[in-house]
Design an enzyme around this catalytic site. Sequence first.
Site, PDB file in Angstrom:
ATOM      1  N   HIS A   1       7.445  -5.064  -9.533  1.00  0.00           N
ATOM      2  CA  HIS A   1       7.028  -6.930  -9.727  1.00  0.00           C
ATOM      3  C   HIS A   1       8.691  -7.375  -9.828  1.00  0.00           C
ATOM      4  O   HIS A   1       8.110  -8.815  -9.973  1.00  0.00           O
ATOM      5  CB  HIS A   1       6.272  -7.398 -10.338  1.00  0.00           C
ATOM      6  CG  HIS A   1       4.686  -6.967 -10.004  1.00  0.00           C
ATOM      7  ND1 HIS A   1       4.541  -5.391  -9.936  1.00  0.00           N
ATOM      8  CD2 HIS A   1       3.900  -7.736  -8.835  1.00  0.00           C
ATOM      9  CE1 HIS A   1       3.632  -5.453  -9.494  1.00  0.00           C
ATOM     10  NE2 HIS A   1       2.861  -6.693  -8.429  1.00  0.00           N
TER      11      HIS A   1
ATOM     12  N   GLU B   1       0.806  -3.909   3.444  1.00  0.00           N
ATOM     13  CA  GLU B   1       1.966  -4.073   3.841  1.00  0.00           C
ATOM     14  C   GLU B   1       3.148  -3.763   5.081  1.00  0.00           C
ATOM     15  O   GLU B   1       3.550  -4.281   6.142  1.00  0.00           O
ATOM     16  CB  GLU B   1       2.843  -4.022   2.550  1.00  0.00           C
ATOM     17  CG  GLU B   1       2.844  -5.117   1.827  1.00  0.00           C
ATOM     18  CD  GLU B   1       2.266  -4.613   0.887  1.00  0.00           C
ATOM     19  OE1 GLU B   1       1.787  -3.445   0.407  1.00  0.00           O
ATOM     20  OE2 GLU B   1       1.183  -5.719  -0.555  1.00  0.00           O
TER      21      GLU B   1
END
Lengths: 822, 450
Positions: free
Chosen positions: A598, A531
């Site tokens: 999440h 990322e």
Amino acid sequence: MPKNQFIDPKEVRKAGKITFKDIPVNQYQKSVSDEKNSFSDDDFIRILRDMQIIREFETMLNTIKTTGEYQGIAYNHPGPAHLSIGQEAAAVGMAYTLSTDDYIFGSHRSHGEILAKGLSAIHQLGEKKLTEIMQNYFEGTILRIVEKELKGDVKDLAVKFLLYGTLAEIFARETGFNKGLGGSMHAFFTPFGIYPNNAIVGGSGDISVGAALYKKVNRKPGIVVSNIGDASASCGPVWEGISFASMDQYRTLWEKPYQGGLPIIFHFMNNLYGMGGQTYGETMGFGILARLGAGVNPDMLHAERIDGYNPLAVIDAFRRKRKVIDDKKGPVLLDTLTYRFSGHSPSDASSYRSKEELDEWMKYDSINWFGDELVKNKIYSQDKIDALKEHVAGLVKKTVALVTDDSISPHMDITKDPDAIGRLMFSNGSAEKMEEEKPGVLIPMEENPRVKQIANKERYAFDKDGKPFSKAKSFQLRDGIFEAVIDRFYKDPTLVAYGEENRDWGGAFAVYRGLTEALPYHRLFNSPISEGAIVGTAIGYGMCGGRVIAEIMYCDFLGRSGDEVFNQLPKWQCMSGDLIRMPVVVRVSVGSKYGAQHSQDWSSLVAHIPGLKVVFPATPYDAKGLMNAALQGTDPVIFFESQRIYDVGEMFHEGGVPEGYYEIPIGEPDVKRQGEDITILTIGATLYQAIKAADILKEKYDISAEIIDARSLVPFNYEVVIESLKKTGKILLTSDACSRGSYLKDVAQTISELAFDYLDAPPVVVGSRNWITPAYELEQHFFPQPDWMIDAIHERILPLKGHQVKNNFTISEEIRRNKLGV
Amino acid sequence: MMYDLGIIGAGPAGYVAAERAGHKGLKVVVFDKRHLGGVCLNEGCIPTKTLLYTAKLYENALNGEKYGISCSKVAFDMGRIMERKDRVVKKLVGGVASALKSAKAEVVYSEAVIEEKKSDHIVICAGNQKYECRNLLIATGSEAAIPPVKGLDKSNALTNREILQLKEIPKSINIIGGGVIGIEFAGFYNSMGAKVSVFEMLDEILPGVDKELSVMLRRELTKKGVDFYLGAKVEEVKGTAVVITAKDGPSEIQADKLLVAVGRKMNVGGIGLEKTGVEFSPKGIKIDNHCRTNIPNIYAAGDITGFSLLAHTAYREAEVAVNHMTGEKDVMRYDAIPGVVYTNPEIAWAGLTEEEAVSRGISFKKASLPLAYAGRFVAENEGKNGLIKVIAGEKYGEILGVHIIGNPSSELIYGAAMAIEMQMRVKDMREIVFPHPTVSEIFKEIAFTL
Ligand SMILES: Cc1cc2nc3c(=O)[nH]c(=O)nc-3n(C[C@H](O)[C@H](O)[C@H](O)COP(=O)(O)OP(=O)(O)OC[C@H]3O[C@@H](n4cnc5c(N)ncnc54)[C@H](O)[C@@H]3O)c2cc1C
Ligand SMILES: Cc1ncc(C[n+]2csc(CCOP(=O)(O)OP(=O)(O)O)c2C)c(N)n1
């Protein structure tokens, strides 16, 4: 994984072993006498001159930092100066063969690299080109100063221009290369192929890879050199950059003209130390840094250690490695051994190394050694060397005099022009495409299966009788994003999109379904699970002139791109002094159902960072319009999407989502439902909970709520909200972000100040609890629910006749929870 | 059965809440495990004041000479005194019962325990019955605290509850605790002829009362024969004897009876509060300025909140709670709560003491005046003196605190409380017309000295 790559279990389960080639260490052992055929006398002298300029420049800074004057010119420089005295040969050798098409990126210790690259460019460029560059740069501002005060022929002038622009930048003068907004650790000058150095150790590790990607995808000439320190070899962005740069797919999957490795050299300026930590023998375990190449790919990154105390060795290595890159076999890792005589910074007491060690290295000072070589080989006399030194000292002295003269080289006058920095935070450009080329696509848009499928969908959520269409029949929010994205792919040839599982899969949430059919690999591909590098490379790609959409699969993973999102993406436009643009859209998907790691809405975190535009559309109409605006713009946009509502139809915009192109201006909140008694401001998917709350308020308590969807967090137009407050006098703000420190708390506070006279009650924020996000089954206790909103209104804003609360919004409870930090 | 309001405890907080809520049309149930009226009616304010009045009459009879009245064979019958006290209590408790009836509040004489907190109501269990209440008021009050002193327990020590059942005046009594309760009992037993010793850990009696006045009262009581042991930490209790460490070593003070009056313990336990998530303060249940706890439908009023410990505070808190739960704007303020020590002479006050004003950093001016400046006081208090002290804001002259020692300050002090509550200034006080001759004229008198 593309289907055409078959993984044969028989093959991968076979016994065998991995073999490594030898990694060369200091193999080049030649000196001036051996290389007389490859270099002219002038070349040799120029190498010495360039090293001497760097030495004097850095010595000047050191003297100013430690004694407050240089050659009789008193000056106080409070800012940083990470000097590279001792490392000149490595810098000059690195830059020697590079053309202006070759880009360098740097670190906190890059003055030497900037000067070396600049001097090399000046040598290579014709007078006409040089003049043109100097004349065009900030409308000739720097040139005029240099011309007037320092006269000389074009090349001479260019050298003075380089010294002046660099020093003025270091001393934060408005006449610096970046208007003084970059400073020592962020100075750069793109016309000479000098891209940013970076105050964050390893910061260039992935940004530079984006520049290489830009060159490859847009078939631009040149290579990229990422100049980073040896201690950065342990930094995430460096490793992620290396991973990104060495993906197999460049060779295995990318189409012909794009095939082959990325044109980048990870150039470790290995001075054997971090600040005080010693990478050799203490903080790292590689012994010789070049070893790192071994594990990365079968080419072992063509890794090599070279002797950075011999400029000729470095030049030789760069010549050889360029060939590797020309053969499309990049990336390359170079471990260029060097040593700094100066401290990490002038305050460094060198407590971590012995005087003996320093003295020993000074014996091998490359400037002395190289000068002696020239004398020995009768290329240059000692007198001339002395004269050269004197000349350089004079040049630097004049530069210092000019730069420190406030009347000639002022700092930015923020009093006179209070918006001077503010104006540069965003470029606010509007560009359909970043280049004129024809975009590379595989099929006409009409033939795209997704496009065809969408053509049959209902673009408004309800039928004539107000009944909702089925999800499958409805044009969904994800379709809105898709339409904007595919449209831009057919307009802007530079646009690329990548992230995890973007190709084939179509993105984890099917936003990109259909794009694989439309686009060749080099425009849409799967990235490694990096990322940091996903955003970092996008930054490099954007600052070189391309447009890019990077995707972060879950907002929760944004932490992994922390430095890129917090320090790099937002800062470079302004720190460049209006030199570069950053047309980078980072799509961030906010999850739910998957628990604590999440399901977080971190929009507040990015909204806090100056320099990012932040949007969070909640309807298909807004999603398409805002994505269009983001992709038309030239600024970094963090584009939040909620997984909860990817499938919603358009319920608000009458007539549904237009088929054609339209933009929604970033920064404008939208009144989604009109009302009179209370305003509810929402961010993201919470809009739909607020609508439910408004329905209950109407039915049970005859209270009409006006619902405003923020749509954007940054920028944000408060006037829309204030207008509403003039009518309602009350406001509840709600979003899925944890309430403490949330952006809505900030908005609430601002509203209190801006609209105090219209308010009958304090603005009240209903956010998520300050907990972990629990499992889906418990989510209704975590995310704001309609009855929370009603209870909060009852408790804090407007007691509702006969209302019995179910949730706790008492003042005491708020105090208690805060006391506990939950 | 669903109630709008369940109240645990029928003391001053509980019964007033029930009365007010009932009249507002709420369906109310109030639980008490003992009797209506709580501590105040049964073992606190009312019985003590009844007895103290008797003592005052007795004392006046003994001292009639000063007024030219000779009484011979002055005597009392403790049996009849206690009988009358019980009658007064019974009458007032009966009054509460009928008030609750007219408010249509259901009274359940049983211990109540919170069984469960549901999302929008609370289930109370009392006498094997379940009661569902949308709102709950905790008004379980307090009881006498027994400090952890060696040898001290309920077998040898009396608390306010037991002492109010004594059928005779003991020859001597040790009182641990020089607070309001201890001092009122000291005054009573002293008047009735017992030898009284008071043990106070702090260096002055009546903590929280203006120091100048406390000292005056202590001197007056000393003159009447009460022994005060100040700064005296009770180390041990041997039967009814008290052992303290004085400067010259330990000493043991004997007495026939021992009263413990060192403070109150809030009745927070055993009610099931832990099931509700209610937040506690160090002393009791924590409330906001609407007398609501951190749980939206749970309120608390009276001693249980742990800081005022006065029946009239309990009344007002109860009213604020009921108003808030019915959506009527109301806020509890504690700036003008009056306090009284019903000794002879009485001390009464409202608002800030001088010590508080100093510790809170408030700029103030002050004045004090002998009560003898009011003619009526001189007429009725032969050979006695009294004092009034007023604290007012330095800048605006708003009245912040009024402190009086002398009779009948308990009946005057509401005037001071009103002045503070209404934020009256000294200047405003000067414009009020007081009846003449009354002791209350002292207010006007002192206003002209400020
Ligand atoms: C000796 C003495 C003299 C006092 N004099 C004065 C005075 O002159 N002026 C003044 O203002 N104040 C005085 N007080 C203080 C005053 O009595 C209290 O402030 C007042 O009684 C507090 O009222 P309350 O309703 O909070 O609690 P309480 O009066 O303590 O009532 C609480 C009630 O709750 C009941 N209860 C407790 N737990 C349960 C349960 N689980 N289920 C059912 N019922 C329960 C108890 O039986 C009790 O009846 C005096 C106190 C004492 C001890
Ligand atoms: C992310 C980050 N961590 C720490 C620092 C502080 N810091 C500045 S330079 C430096 C040492 C870097 O060493 P190296 O990469 O080898 O470069 P050199 O200083 O030797 O040129 C450190 C720790 C920083 N600027 N950024």
